[in-house]
Design an enzyme around this catalytic site. Structure first.
Site, PDB file in Angstrom:
ATOM      1  N   SER A   1       1.010  -9.881   0.142  1.00 37.85           N
ATOM      2  CA  SER A   1       0.716  -8.451   0.104  1.00 37.85           C
ATOM      3  C   SER A   1       0.800  -7.735   1.439  1.00 37.85           C
ATOM      4  O   SER A   1       0.789  -6.506   1.474  1.00 37.85           O
ATOM      5  CB  SER A   1      -0.674  -8.234  -0.495  1.00 37.85           C
ATOM      6  OG  SER A   1      -1.651  -8.969   0.237  1.00 37.85           O
TER       7      SER A   1
ATOM      8  N   LYS B   1       0.794  -1.222   0.000  1.00 34.00           N
ATOM      9  CA  LYS B   1       0.000   0.000   0.000  1.00 34.00           C
ATOM     10  C   LYS B   1       0.832   1.280   0.000  1.00 34.00           C
ATOM     11  O   LYS B   1       0.333   2.357  -0.353  1.00 34.00           O
ATOM     12  CB  LYS B   1      -0.941   0.002   1.201  1.00 34.00           C
ATOM     13  CG  LYS B   1      -2.119  -0.958   1.092  1.00 34.00           C
ATOM     14  CD  LYS B   1      -3.160  -0.454   0.119  1.00 34.00           C
ATOM     15  CE  LYS B   1      -4.444  -1.242   0.219  1.00 34.00           C
ATOM     16  NZ  LYS B   1      -5.523  -0.673  -0.623  1.00 34.00           N
TER      17      LYS B   1
END
Length: 330
Positions: free
Chosen positions: A300, A46
Site C-alpha cells: 500500500s 491514498k
C-alpha cells in the site's frame, strides 16, 4: 456502489498491476500476489480517495480551499490532487511524519503545518484551523467518498485476480481501504475472503470489532506510522463489521521481515504500512497451515526515507543477534 462505479479517480490515479511474488510463493507454498499500490504517482493508494473526494466538491467548497490531516500518504494524495486542480491546500501532519512525506507535500505546493505526536492530535488542530479559515475538510478515511475512491482497488482485483476463490489481506489504520475493498468484493464475489491486518499496538479497528462499538486507544505505537490512529473511522467500522471475515495482528518485527520479503521479490523498499498486509498474510498462513491457495495482499505504500530504511535494517539485524541472560543483545 454507485459512487464507486461513477469514480473520478482515474483522472489522476493509475490502475496498478497484480504481480506474482514468486520467491514468497515458493517459501509459503501458496500463490502470493501483490497488488502494487506503491506504484501510484504518490507511491500510495491514498491518491484514489483524495481524488474522488476533492473532484466531487462544489465550486464553492473548492474556492474556500481545502484542509486535511495525515501522517503522510493521504497528505500527498490531497496535495497531488490540489496541485492538478489548482486549489489551495493546507495539510496538518504530526511532528513524527517522515521527512520524505512532508517534503513531497510541500513539493506539490501545499502548506504544511506540523503539530502533535499522532494523527489524532493533528486532527484536533486541523479542525480548529478549518473553523478559523472557513476551509473545506477532506478526511483521510472517515468519508463515504474517500472510501469509494479506495474501493476502486477492489474493482481492479475483480478484473485482474484469478477466477477461483482467494483471500485478500488488507492493511488497516482508519479503515478506509478495507471498508472500500471489502464492500466491493463482497457485493460481487461473496466467496472471496477478506482479512484485515493491524499492528499489535495500534489495533483500534480490531478492538472495536471485538467490542461491537468504536474503541479509542489510550496508547499508540507509531512505528507503522501510516496506520497509527487511536480510533478507526465510524463509516469504515460499520462497513468492516458487515464485510470483513477475519483479522490478524502482527508485531513490528514481523512487519520488518515482510519489508525484507517484499524487497526480495520486487526490489522495492516498502514503508512499514506498505508491508503490513504481507506481514499479516505470512502470519495467517503459518497459524492456519494454509497451502495451495491464492492469497493477495496490498503493497500500500513505499514512502520510506533513508532513516526508516536504516531503522528497519537495524531491527532485523538485532533480531538475528544472540541475546544474553538479561535480554541484552550481544
Amino acid at each position: 456502489m454507485e459512487q464507486v462505479l461513477k469514480t473520478r479517480v482515474y483522472d489522476l490515479a493509475l490502475e496498478t498491476p497484480l504481480q506474482e511474488a514468486r520467491t514468497l510463493s515458493r517459501e509459503l507454498k501458496n500463490r502470493i500476489l501483490f497488488k502494487r499500490e506503491d506504484m501510484q504517482p504518490i507511491h500510495s493508494f491514498k491518491v484514489r480517495g483524495a481524488c474522488q473526494k476533492i473532484s466531487t466538491l462544489s465550486d464553492a467548497e473548492k474556492a474556500r480551499g481545502i484542509i486535511t490531516v495525515s501522517a503522510g500518504n493521504h497528505a500527498q494524495g490531497v496535495a497531488y490532487t490540489a496541485h492538478h486542480l489548482g486549489l489551495r491546500a493546507v495539510v496538518v501532519m504530526p511532528e513524527i511524519a517522515p521527512q520524505i512525506k512532508v517534503q513531497s507535500v510541500r513539493d506539490w505546493g501545499s502548506e504544511v503545518i506540523l503539530y502533535g505526536q499522532n494523527v489524532t492530535e493533528a486532527e484536533q488542530y486541523a479542525r480548529k484551523l478549518q473553523q478559523e479559515q472557513n476551509l473545506t475538510f477532506v478526511h483521510p478515511y472517515d468519508d463515504p467518498l474517500v472510501i469509494a475512491g479506495q474501493a476502486t482497488v477492489g474493482l481492479e482485483l475483480l478484473r485482474q485476480a484469478p477466477a477461483e476463490p482467494y483471500t485478500v489481506f488488507i492493511p488497516v489504520g482508519g479503515g478506509g481501504l478495507i471498508a472500500g475493498i471489502a464492500t466491493v468484493l463482497k457485493a460481487i464475489r461473496p466467496d472471496i475472503k477478506v482479512v484485515g491486518v493491524e499492528p499489535e499496538n495500534a489495533d483500534a479497528m480490531i478492538r472495536s470489532i471485538q467490542a461491537g462499538h468504536q474503541v479509542r486507544l489510550d496508547h499508540l505505537d507509531t512505528f507503522v506510522d501510516a496506520v497509527a490512529v487511536k480510533q478507526a473511522g465510524f463509516h469504515p467500522f460499520r462497513l468492516a463489521q458487515q464485510h470483513v471475515d477475519d483479522w490478524v495482528t502482527v508485531s513490528n518485527h514481523e512487519v520488518c521481515l515482510a519489508i525484507r520479503d517484499i524487497y526480495n521479490n520486487t526490489r522495492t523498499f516498502m514503508e512499514p504500512g506498505g508491508a503490513l498486509g504481507t506481514a499479516g498474510l505470512k502470519k495467517y498462513v503459518q497459524e492456519k497451515g494454509l497451502t495451495g491457495q491464492t492469497l493477495i495482499t496490498i503493497t500500500s505504500g513505499a514512502n520510506a526515507d533513508f532513516d526508516r530504511i536504516r531503522e528497519v535494517a537495524q531491527r532485523l539485524f538485532d533480531g538475528q543477534r544472540p541475546v544474553g541472560e538479561k535480554g541484552v543483545v550481544l
